[in-house]
Motif scaffolding. Structure first.
Motif, PDB file in Angstrom:
ATOM      1  N   UNK A   1      34.066  -1.412  -7.934  1.00  0.00           N
ATOM      2  CA  UNK A   1      32.637  -0.976  -7.716  1.00  0.00           C
ATOM      3  C   UNK A   1      32.571  -0.202  -6.428  1.00  0.00           C
ATOM      4  N   UNK A   2      33.380  -0.434  -5.565  1.00  0.00           N
ATOM      5  CA  UNK A   2      33.338   0.509  -4.408  1.00  0.00           C
ATOM      6  C   UNK A   2      33.703   1.759  -4.758  1.00  0.00           C
ATOM      7  N   UNK A   3      34.842   2.341  -5.382  1.00  0.00           N
ATOM      8  CA  UNK A   3      35.068   3.381  -6.140  1.00  0.00           C
ATOM      9  C   UNK A   3      34.130   4.025  -6.685  1.00  0.00           C
ATOM     10  N   UNK A   4      33.880   3.230  -7.827  1.00  0.00           N
ATOM     11  CA  UNK A   4      32.590   3.875  -8.843  1.00  0.00           C
ATOM     12  C   UNK A   4      31.423   4.323  -8.403  1.00  0.00           C
ATOM     13  N   UNK A   5      31.163   3.480  -7.188  1.00  0.00           N
ATOM     14  CA  UNK A   5      29.726   3.973  -6.522  1.00  0.00           C
ATOM     15  C   UNK A   5      29.719   5.039  -5.568  1.00  0.00           C
TER      16      UNK A   5
ATOM     17  N   UNK B   1      34.196  12.431  -8.540  1.00  0.00           N
ATOM     18  CA  UNK B   1      35.560  13.078  -8.990  1.00  0.00           C
ATOM     19  C   UNK B   1      36.000  12.123  -9.900  1.00  0.00           C
ATOM     20  N   UNK B   2      35.867  10.790  -9.931  1.00  0.00           N
ATOM     21  CA  UNK B   2      36.391   9.979 -10.756  1.00  0.00           C
ATOM     22  C   UNK B   2      35.813  10.438 -12.289  1.00  0.00           C
ATOM     23  N   UNK B   3      34.698  10.984 -12.392  1.00  0.00           N
ATOM     24  CA  UNK B   3      34.056  11.431 -13.547  1.00  0.00           C
ATOM     25  C   UNK B   3      34.764  12.544 -14.188  1.00  0.00           C
ATOM     26  N   UNK B   4      36.043  13.121 -13.666  1.00  0.00           N
ATOM     27  CA  UNK B   4      36.926  14.091 -14.112  1.00  0.00           C
ATOM     28  C   UNK B   4      37.875  13.614 -14.862  1.00  0.00           C
ATOM     29  N   UNK B   5      38.015  12.251 -14.870  1.00  0.00           N
ATOM     30  CA  UNK B   5      39.308  11.397 -15.616  1.00  0.00           C
ATOM     31  C   UNK B   5      38.891  11.069 -16.864  1.00  0.00           C
ATOM     32  N   UNK B   6      39.550  11.322 -18.038  1.00  0.00           N
ATOM     33  CA  UNK B   6      39.320  10.791 -19.415  1.00  0.00           C
ATOM     34  C   UNK B   6      39.340   9.270 -19.455  1.00  0.00           C
ATOM     35  N   UNK B   7      40.167   8.903 -18.493  1.00  0.00           N
ATOM     36  CA  UNK B   7      40.187   7.305 -18.694  1.00  0.00           C
ATOM     37  C   UNK B   7      40.779   6.652 -17.160  1.00  0.00           C
TER      38      UNK B   7
END
Length: 201
Positions: A115-119, A124-130
């Protein structure tokens, strides 16, 4: 189009623990640095595979034959030490995604850090397909199952994947799983290898 590109997180896109943070963890633990780090890493695989923070630090203490005075402070300091990115690699993620490359992430990471990374890094994490996190799949690199699950998640056969990790053991395991894999050194290295792997139009 190049193969699917999969990155490790720590030591590639995210920075490893800074020395100041490492010293602070040892200070909080109240034990010698050498013994602390031996126990810290020896107990880490179960933590990466989904063990809770309290259980992890209890295992570290048990291995050391110690009792930590402030476990919540250790948990907080540890999580903070693993929460920093390399801006040059974040820029590269955007660059590759903008160029039409399909991206995946395969990381050994503890549940409390997700959650630290997701929040804090959703853009930029949203640029990953998975996103394949060890704590969520119950296995960690270099277990071959981690690579298979990652490939399935990104919608590719292992042979279509170009994988970057800073750990040679993980790179060898990726190759054994059928991926093309390289020990990460720099953003420039990634650009060069992706360019060489992309057929001319």
């Amino acid at each position: 189009m190049a193969r699917v590109i999969v990155f490790d997180l720590y030591g590639v896109i995210a920075r490893t623990q800074p020395e100041q943070a490492r010293r602070y963890l040892v200070e909080l633990a109240g034990v010698s640095g050498e013994a602390f780090w031996e126990a810290y890493w020896a107990c880490r695989p179960a933590y990466d595979a989904g063990q809770d923070s309290a259980g992890y630090w209890a295992a570290v203490a048990d291995r050391l034959g110690a009792r930590f005075a402030d476990v919540p402070a250790l948990i907080s300091a540890d999580l903070e030490s693993w929460s920093h990115v390399d801006p040059a690699m974040v820029a590269l993620v955007h660059e590759l995604a903008d160029a039409g490359h399909r991206l995946g992430l395969l990381s050994n990471i503890v549940e409390d850090l997700v959650p630290v990374w997701e929040s804090g890094h959703a853009q930029w994490l949203g640029r990953f397909s998975s996103l394949t996190f060890s704590c969520r799949i119950g296995v960690a690199k270099p277990d071959p199952r981690a690579y298979r699950i990652c490939a399935e998640g990104v919608g590719a056969d292992p042979g279509e994947v170009l994988f970057f990790d800073d750990n040679e053991t993980n790179v060898r395991a990726a190759r054994e799983a059928g991926m093309t894999a390289e020990v990460f050194t720099s953003a420039g290295q990634v650009r060069r290898l992706v360019r060489e792997d992309t057929p001319a139009r």
